[in-house]
Design a protein around this motif. Structure first.
Motif, short mmCIF file in Angstrom:
data_model
loop_
_atom_site.label_atom_id
_atom_site.label_comp_id
_atom_site.label_asym_id
_atom_site.label_seq_id
_atom_site.Cartn_x
_atom_site.Cartn_y
_atom_site.Cartn_z
N GLY A 226 0.94 -1.24 0.12
CA GLY A 226 -0.14 0.05 0.00
C GLY A 226 0.68 1.32 0.03
N ILE A 227 1.21 1.82 -1.20
CA ILE A 227 1.47 3.06 -1.18
C ILE A 227 0.41 4.03 -1.68
CG2 ILE A 227 3.19 4.76 -2.53
CD1 ILE A 227 5.04 2.38 -2.87
N CYS A 228 -0.01 4.39 -0.60
CA CYS A 228 -1.26 5.26 -0.55
C CYS A 228 -1.14 6.64 -0.52
CB CYS A 228 -2.36 4.98 0.65
SG CYS A 228 -2.85 2.97 0.56
N HIS A 229 -1.96 7.42 -1.26
CA HIS A 229 -1.84 9.12 -1.35
C HIS A 229 -3.20 9.71 -0.70
CE1 HIS A 229 0.77 7.43 -4.35
NE2 HIS A 229 1.53 8.36 -4.24
N VAL A 230 -3.06 10.76 -0.23
CA VAL A 230 -3.97 11.86 -0.08
C VAL A 230 -3.78 13.08 -0.82
CG1 VAL A 230 -5.11 13.23 1.55
CG2 VAL A 230 -4.48 10.79 2.14
N PHE A 231 -4.55 13.68 -1.78
CA PHE A 231 -4.50 14.65 -2.73
C PHE A 231 -5.20 15.85 -1.91
CE2 PHE A 231 -5.74 17.11 -6.54
CZ PHE A 231 -4.78 18.08 -6.36
N VAL A 232 -4.71 16.83 -1.44
CA VAL A 232 -5.57 18.22 -1.02
C VAL A 232 -5.64 18.89 -2.23
CG1 VAL A 232 -5.38 19.90 0.87
CG2 VAL A 232 -4.56 17.74 1.31
N THR A 261 2.29 9.36 1.11
CA THR A 261 2.58 10.40 0.53
C THR A 261 1.40 11.58 0.29
OG1 THR A 261 4.15 9.58 -1.16
CG2 THR A 261 3.27 11.62 -1.65
N LEU A 262 1.60 12.60 0.83
CA LEU A 262 0.62 13.76 0.78
C LEU A 262 1.01 14.66 -0.44
CD1 LEU A 262 -1.57 15.19 2.16
CD2 LEU A 262 0.02 16.38 3.44
N LEU A 263 -0.02 14.79 -1.58
CA LEU A 263 -0.02 15.62 -2.53
C LEU A 263 -0.62 16.84 -2.18
CD1 LEU A 263 -0.59 13.03 -4.97
CD2 LEU A 263 1.86 13.83 -4.35
N VAL A 264 -0.14 18.14 -2.28
CA VAL A 264 -0.80 19.43 -1.84
C VAL A 264 -0.69 20.33 -3.06
CG1 VAL A 264 -1.01 21.08 -0.28
CG2 VAL A 264 0.04 19.15 0.41
N HIS A 265 -2.01 20.75 -3.41
CA HIS A 265 -2.02 21.78 -4.64
C HIS A 265 -1.22 22.93 -4.34
CE1 HIS A 265 -3.68 24.51 -7.53
NE2 HIS A 265 -4.06 23.64 -8.17
N ARG A 266 -0.54 23.61 -4.97
CA ARG A 266 0.34 24.65 -4.86
C ARG A 266 -0.41 26.08 -3.99
NH1 ARG A 266 5.18 25.58 -6.27
NH2 ARG A 266 5.30 24.01 -7.86
N LYS A 267 -1.63 26.24 -4.67
CA LYS A 267 -2.34 27.24 -3.88
C LYS A 267 -2.53 27.06 -2.31
CE LYS A 267 -4.58 29.11 -7.97
NZ LYS A 267 -5.90 29.17 -8.66
N VAL A 268 -2.76 25.94 -2.02
CA VAL A 268 -2.83 25.27 -0.69
C VAL A 268 -1.77 25.60 -0.02
CG1 VAL A 268 -3.60 23.71 0.97
CG2 VAL A 268 -5.09 24.16 -0.98
N SER A 340 -5.33 2.10 -2.16
CA SER A 340 -6.53 3.07 -1.88
C SER A 340 -5.65 4.77 -2.08
CB SER A 340 -6.60 2.90 -0.03
OG SER A 340 -6.99 1.86 0.05
N GLU A 341 -6.52 5.37 -2.57
CA GLU A 341 -6.31 6.80 -2.99
C GLU A 341 -7.52 7.73 -2.64
OE1 GLU A 341 -3.22 7.02 -3.71
OE2 GLU A 341 -2.59 5.37 -4.74
N CYS A 342 -6.79 8.92 -2.06
CA CYS A 342 -7.89 9.82 -1.38
C CYS A 342 -7.74 11.19 -2.30
CB CYS A 342 -8.00 9.95 -0.26
SG CYS A 342 -8.76 11.48 0.63
N ILE A 343 -8.84 11.96 -2.49
CA ILE A 343 -8.91 13.36 -2.75
C ILE A 343 -9.54 14.13 -1.70
CG2 ILE A 343 -10.90 13.07 -4.47
CD1 ILE A 343 -9.63 15.62 -6.06
N VAL A 344 -9.06 15.20 -1.19
CA VAL A 344 -9.96 16.03 -0.54
C VAL A 344 -10.05 17.39 -1.29
CG1 VAL A 344 -10.06 17.26 1.89
CG2 VAL A 344 -8.58 15.12 1.55
#
Length: 416
Positions: A226-232, A261-268, A340-344
């Motif tokens: 499980g290399i799982c990501h959360v994308f904000v 790994t947490l992926l974060v949009h640049r504006k955030v 498992s992958e997530c978008i917020v």
């Protein structure tokens, strides 16, 4: 001289016919007896588990893996409750899936049947021993368990308790077997027991799963690392994003559905990265980041390609700043393991696109990845989380441990 692996697989195979005759009521009575026995004999089990923990500490096992191994009264109660939930679930065996009649008068039915004898190869989580036994027996399967050496004392005691409980029920005790030989050769022997094992299910780290997939001649249901990501995303509610990311990483970092790994949009990131990561840092999570992350936050180590491709199972995480949903999707395609992958996000179009395009067993919108779990999905327990696409995918509950059979009724039809 016959090996332990072949002998126990033979005993399980010989018990398969009897298991096929067991009624739902008989199987449920056995599972209830197993649950009661675990509670009644929990002191014995905790003592055996302490032997494993002591060896682990002496061998330098990490705290997160020791936590994965540890049993206590609450965890044993939870394991027993998993068995009781399986009792309450519908028995899929015998379920009528299709019925139709052919022009010549043949009546055809398609029903669910047990897989037969399941070989289960897994690592240092003794709860898997109980989950696997319960799910396999409920579905009329026999099971040959081969756990990791780190949990050998715990697994021996668990199987002793469960087999003793089976002795007071209608189920054959030989339906449940544990391979105690901790040499890797015992795993490799299991992988080639065609004719005795109907399927092998590996559950553990990437190296274990790769060994099974590459070397088995017995059919394999592949569970994945499980290399799982959360994308904000840029429209994410910051408080929600911080809560989801923290839960996905910290609630139990040693398991396969935790975030790496947490992926974060640049504006955030430009306005709120420190706030987003503050709970992680307070929990002593080591943060490794891309150059943009390092420029915005002091004390961040460099995240390399190898880091992004690593399942840490520990208090370590990566952070990458991305410019768009497209960039986040590309990162997940490159490094994800289809688990498992997530978008917020509050942008429904982005959520729908993420859920549609991400190739994973479970995809989430505004929900922690930690919910990829048979218990949380209402399955009672799970045999594993399949990341393949044949037969079963995602948390594998009872129906995933069945195959199908056609039953044909006629009145003398012959083929011309």
């Amino acid at each position: 001289m016959i090996s332990e692996v072949r002998q126990k697989a033979t005993w399980a195979q010989e018990a398969a016919a009897a298991m096929n005759r067991m009624t739902t009521e008989q199987k449920n009575a056995a599972l209830s007896a197993m649950a009661d026995a675990l509670i009644a004999r929990q002191d014995e089990l905790i003592a055996a588990n302490e032997e494993d923990l002591r060896r682990g500490r002496e061998n330098g096992t990490s705290p997160s893996l020791l936590d994965r191994l540890a049993l206590n009264g609450d965890r044993i109660a939870g394991i027993a409750e998993g068995l009781r939930q399986i009792v309450e679930l519908p028995d899929p065996v015998g379920e009528l899936l299709e019925r139709f009649e052919r022009p010549n008068g043949m009546k055809v039915e398609k029903i669910r049947v047990p897989l037969g004898v399941i070989g289960m190869i897994y690592e240092a989580r003794p709860n898997v021993t109980v989950d696997a036994a319960g799910l396999c027996l409920k579905t009329g399967n026999c099971v040959v368990l081969r756990g990791g050496s780190a949990a050998l004392s715990s697994n021996r005691k668990i199987v002793e308790i469960l087999k003793d409980a089976l002795g007071s029920t209608a189920l054959p005790g030989d339906a449940l077997q544990l391979i105690e030989d901790s040499d890797r050769a015992s795993v490799n022997e299991m992988l080639k027991l065609n004719g005795l094992l109907d399927v092998v299910i590996p559950r553990g780290g990437a190296a274990l799963i790769r060994n099974v997939v590459e070397n088995a001649t017995v059919p394999v249901i592949e569970t994945g690392a499980g290399i799982c990501h959360v994308f904000v995303d840029e429209s994410a509610q910051l408080e929600m994003a911080a809560s989801i990311a923290f839960n996905a990483k910290v609630q139990r970092p040693s398991v396969c559905n935790s975030m790496e790994t947490l992926l974060v949009h640049r504006k955030v990131a430009e306005t709120s990265l420190a706030e987003l990561l503050a709970p992680m840092l307070q929990a002593n999570v080591e943060v490794r980041g891309c150059p943009d992350t390092q420029s915005l936050l002091d004390g961040v180590k460099t995240a390399t390609d190898d880091d992004f491709a690593t399942e840490y199972n520990d208090y370590i995480m990566n952070v990458r700043i991305v410019d768009s949903l497209d960039e986040a999707l590309a990162h997940i395609r490159r490094y994800g393991t289809k688990h498992s992958e997530c978008i917020v996000t509050e942008t429904i179009a982005h959520a729908e696109r993420f859920l549609q395009e991400v190739d994973a067993a479970a995809v989430y919108h505004n929900v922690s990845t930690r919910f990829t779990d048979g218990f949380e999905f209402g399955f009672g327990a799970e045999i594993g989380i399949s990341t393949q696409k044949l037969h079963a995918r995602g948390p594998m509950g009872l129906p995933a441990l069945t195959s199908t059979k056609y039953r044909i009724y006629g009145n003398g039809q012959v083929r011309g």
